[in-house]
Write an enzyme that holds these catalytic residues in place. Structure first.
Site, mmCIF file in Angstrom:
data_model
loop_
_atom_site.group_PDB
_atom_site.id
_atom_site.type_symbol
_atom_site.label_atom_id
_atom_site.label_comp_id
_atom_site.label_asym_id
_atom_site.label_seq_id
_atom_site.Cartn_x
_atom_site.Cartn_y
_atom_site.Cartn_z
ATOM 1 N N PHE A 68 0.823 -1.209 0.000
ATOM 2 C CA PHE A 68 0.000 0.000 0.000
ATOM 3 C C PHE A 68 0.862 1.266 0.000
ATOM 4 C CE2 PHE A 68 -2.982 -3.273 1.459
ATOM 5 C CZ PHE A 68 -4.031 -3.040 0.580
ATOM 6 N N SER A 69 0.783 2.086 1.050
ATOM 7 C CA SER A 69 1.438 3.402 1.016
ATOM 8 C C SER A 69 2.954 3.330 1.114
ATOM 9 C CB SER A 69 0.877 4.303 2.121
ATOM 10 O OG SER A 69 -0.425 4.728 1.793
ATOM 11 N N ASN A 70 3.517 2.157 1.383
ATOM 12 C CA ASN A 70 4.971 2.040 1.278
ATOM 13 C C ASN A 70 5.425 2.225 -0.165
ATOM 14 O OD1 ASN A 70 6.694 1.024 3.830
ATOM 15 N ND2 ASN A 70 4.566 0.384 4.044
ATOM 16 N N LYS A 72 4.827 4.740 -1.735
ATOM 17 C CA LYS A 72 5.252 6.135 -1.769
ATOM 18 C C LYS A 72 6.752 6.281 -1.502
ATOM 19 C CE LYS A 72 0.854 8.323 -0.515
ATOM 20 N NZ LYS A 72 0.016 7.215 -1.007
ATOM 21 N N TYR A 185 -2.637 14.111 3.446
ATOM 22 C CA TYR A 185 -2.227 12.886 2.754
ATOM 23 C C TYR A 185 -3.005 12.806 1.452
ATOM 24 C CZ TYR A 185 -0.370 8.089 2.959
ATOM 25 O OH TYR A 185 0.330 6.931 2.741
#
Length: 300
Positions: A68-70, A72, A185
């Site tokens: 997921f947001s990793n 980024k 975010y």
């Protein structure tokens, strides 16, 4: 492998392991796969719970997760590689590279419809994108607001569209606040991914494979699952907005478009590389002073 060797220390991780076990036993989470680094040294590894509760398959170190947001983190590293090569400066307006994001308008504080806007006092810069201060949103975390409804109605996050097409959708939507004046975010990192495509002339997945994942030997990390037999089942909590409410349900082994997949050992490798970049990896690492402060204000 060398990355998996645990160095003995005087730390006692049993309380942390017990806490993780309580979360699993209480049906708050299906499982934990944890690692603790002290500097670059791996000092604790633990797997608790299930990769698939229904099968049942216990969680192993080599299981693959949707990170997921990793995603980024990898995206920001890709952009910083291009920054190091002199392709842009942090305070460059993003419209120099993505013209669709020029002439931004901002939703007024008292707005009751999307057309109640005012001109942005400054353009979105690359620094704003890296620090989530661009005025962009997500359509995930603020249900019921004008921006939330607009992002979902226009399908800003749409696995069927390219990053270039996403920019076209964003071009028609106002910002939630003036760039550089607040924090939220957002899809700013998706815009950074498009920046990487524009500068490099490559698709984003091709760029990170050739410049980051391939050189680091990260064979389990990518937008396509390397081994579906090692992919953990996808569980959701009973209520997204109440994470401590007991109850998990399985969404099966489906993939999630738009996020990377990775194994836990490769996450450790990613953090080690981050430490090297920050100047803590020894004689061959880059000095911390060589890296930009993306959180710095970026406007007068």
């Amino acid at each position: 492998m060398e990355d998996m060797k645990v160095k003995a220390t005087g730390y006692d991780f049993r309380p942390a392991h017990a806490a993780m076990q309580r979360y699993v036993d209480g049906n708050l989470l299906s499982g934990f796969s944890s690692a603790v680094l002290v500097g670059r040294d791996l000092v604790d590894v633990k797997c608790i719970g299930w990769a698939d509760k229904e099968a049942p398959i216990p969680l192993r170190v080599d299981h693959i997760f949707r990170v997921f947001s990793n995603t980024k983190l990898i995206t920001s590293c890709a952009a910083l590689l291009l920054f190091e090569e002199g392709h842009f400066q942090l305070d460059d307006p993003i419209e120099q590279f993505i013209p669709q994001l020029a002439n931004r308008r901002v939703l007024r504080l008292d707005a009751t419809s999307l057309d109640q806007t005012e001109p942005a006092v400054r353009p979105i810069t690359i620094r704003h994108l890296m620090s989530h201060s661009s005025g962009l949103s997500y359509g995930l975390l603020d249900p019921g607001t004008l921006i939330f409804n607009a992002y979902n109605e226009r399908k800003v996050i749409n696995p069927a569209t390219t990053l270039a097409e996403m920019m076209d959708v964003l071009a028609d939507l106002p910002l939630g606040y003036h760039p550089g004046t607040s924090w939220e975010y957002s899809v700013a990192t998706d815009v950074l991914a498009r920046l990487v495509e524009v500068i490099s002339g490559q698709r984003f997945d091709e760029f990170i494979q050739s410049r980051i994942l391939g050189p680091l030997g990260m064979v389990d990390t990518g937008f396509v699952v390397s081994d579906r037999n090692r992919l953990v089942a996808y569980y959701a909590g009973a209520d997204l907005n109440r994470p401590y409410e007991a109850g998990t349900y399985s969404r099966g082994r489906r993939a999630i478009s738009g996020c990377l997949f990775a194994s836990r050992p490769e996450a450790e490798r990613r953090w080690r590389v981050g430490l090297d970049f920050a100047g803590h990896g020894g004689a061959n690492s880059k000095p911390a002073s060589g890296w930009p402060d993306v959180a710095q204000a970026g406007h007068d």
